[in-house]
Enzyme design. Structure first.
Site, PDB file in Angstrom:
ATOM      1  N   ASP A  83       2.441   3.370  -5.747  1.00  0.00           N
ATOM      2  CA  ASP A  83       3.805   3.831  -5.550  1.00  0.00           C
ATOM      3  C   ASP A  83       4.535   2.932  -4.566  1.00  0.00           C
ATOM      4  O   ASP A  83       4.022   1.913  -4.119  1.00  0.00           O
ATOM      5  CB  ASP A  83       3.841   5.303  -5.136  1.00  0.00           C
ATOM      6  CG  ASP A  83       3.284   5.548  -3.751  1.00  0.00           C
ATOM      7  OD1 ASP A  83       3.061   4.565  -3.025  1.00  0.00           O
ATOM      8  OD2 ASP A  83       3.081   6.720  -3.396  1.00  0.00           O
ATOM      9  N   TYR A 132      -9.217   4.334  -4.809  1.00  0.00           N
ATOM     10  CA  TYR A 132      -8.192   4.266  -3.771  1.00  0.00           C
ATOM     11  C   TYR A 132      -8.809   4.715  -2.455  1.00  0.00           C
ATOM     12  O   TYR A 132      -9.753   5.519  -2.440  1.00  0.00           O
ATOM     13  CB  TYR A 132      -7.012   5.191  -4.090  1.00  0.00           C
ATOM     14  CG  TYR A 132      -6.100   4.711  -5.188  1.00  0.00           C
ATOM     15  CD1 TYR A 132      -4.858   4.141  -4.902  1.00  0.00           C
ATOM     16  CD2 TYR A 132      -6.459   4.845  -6.528  1.00  0.00           C
ATOM     17  CE1 TYR A 132      -4.009   3.711  -5.905  1.00  0.00           C
ATOM     18  CE2 TYR A 132      -5.616   4.422  -7.544  1.00  0.00           C
ATOM     19  CZ  TYR A 132      -4.394   3.855  -7.228  1.00  0.00           C
ATOM     20  OH  TYR A 132      -3.560   3.434  -8.233  1.00  0.00           O
TER      21      TYR A 132
END
Length: 358
Positions: A83, A132
């Site tokens: 993002d 992640y």
């Protein structure tokens, strides 16, 4: 942001200009492993890392200029996305390029490797999973009765065990429609498979204690990881009961808080099935980048973690977000908690993703 994604492009049939590189490897599909870093400033006037990478490909003669203007012409593919505020440190961009064309004034980049792959290789489809990590100050786990930013707080063994027990609940396949936007509980794509999620032992930097949460999954939806972490933080701090975790996977709409994006890092992309089939066939190498692990670790320690830590100290994003947790009503649905006069978010709001989006 520190951004890295895995992608590949084809330079098949591309002729090199006189005086430029004539390496025959340019005639094949190649994934290139690049670590790069850029601090997003929230303005479209600044070029992205991808812009600079494509410009370098053009300048080094790997692709013609018109392919740089229309990336579909060079079969450019992205394996994973982050993002607007997420960081990342793994990238496979498929072709050979000269690093001298990468402008270090706007980013920190390191070309770490290049490997040959099979014809028609698709980096997104071949990727089995993404890992992640999320770096956060451990005062995020302090009980709600303590000061919202108590820098003297140290994460105890019992609290760490509680955090890991809650994070482990995410393992397996669940309906994560409450952990994203634009997804209803009946949509098959809301079901996601998490392989592992855990918090590592804390460490101290600049007098402040931090910890790293790692999560590996097949794919992630927008905001999913930040909401997964946000809900666990709310439970550990005492704002929400543990039962809300199970309820969030049900059909009703649950109010799930979204942790700040500052500490989120796309750490690794996995090609395990590809490696099993082609990694030892005598023609191709496994896409595991084991030999580059030392360089990647150094890149993380020199550029990624220091930036996150210094930004957290300057902007206090975690402390500010923690102060909003009392506003959430974890015993009601999201719409009830918002109130009948509250504006319901449109499907297009918050469209940036933690990882892969549909």
């Amino acid at each position: 942001s520190v951004a890295a994604h895995t992608c590949n492009l084809s330079t098949s049939g591309q002729r090199n200009h006189p005086g430029q590189h004539g390496d025959p490897c340019l005639q094949n599909m190649k994934p290139v492993f690049v670590s790069f870093f850029q601090r997003n400033v929230g303005s479209s006037q600044f070029k992205t890392i991808e812009d600079d990478l494509v410009s370098a490909l053009v300048q080094s003669g790997c692709i013609p200029e018109n392919h740089g203007e229309d990336m579909r012409k060079m079969s450019f593919q992205r394996c994973a996305r982050t993002d607007k505020v997420a960081r990342a440190k793994w990238s496979c961009d498929a072709t050979w390029l000269c690093t001298s064309h990468l402008p270090l004034s706007s980013l920190i980049t390191s070309l770490l490797g290049l490997k040959r792959v099979t014809g028609g290789f698709n980096s997104k489809n071949r990727c089995d999973a993404r890992t992640y990590c999320y770096l956060l100050p451990t005062f995020a786990f302090a009980h709600k009765d303590r000061d919202v930013q108590d820098e003297t707080y140290r994460l105890g063994a019992e609290t760490l065990r509680q955090v890991n027990r809650l994070l482990a609940c995410y393992k397996g396949t669940h309906n994560f429609h409450n952990f994203t936007s634009q997804k209803g509980p009946q949509e098959p794509s809301a079901r996601r498979y998490i392989l592992e999620m855990y918090c590592e032992e804390p460490f101290v930097r600049e007098g402040l204690e931090f910890a790293v949460i790692r999560v590996k999954g097949q794919s992630f939806m927008m905001h999913q990881i930040r909401k997964m972490i946000g809900l666990v933080v709310a439970i550990v701090k005492g704002y929400a009961p543990e039962s809300v975790l199970e309820r969030s996977w049900g059909t009703e709409k649950v109010d799930v808080p979204k942790a700040p994006g500052l500490g989120l890092v796309l750490e690794r992309v996995h090609f395990e099935k590809y490696n099993q089939r082609f990694g030892n066939d005598g023609l191709h190498e496994p896409l595991d980048w084991v030999q580059e692990e030392g360089k990647v670790a150094a890149f993380k320690e020199e550029h990624i973690y220091p930036t996150i830590i210094s930004t957290e100290r300057d902007e206090r994003s975690m402390a500010q977000w923690l102060s909003t947790l009392p506003v959430h009503n974890f015993s009601a649905t999201a719409l009830t908690a918002a109130g009948t006069d509250a504006k319901v978010p449109s499907p297009l709001e918050g469209s940036e993703g933690d990882g892969d989006t549909d």
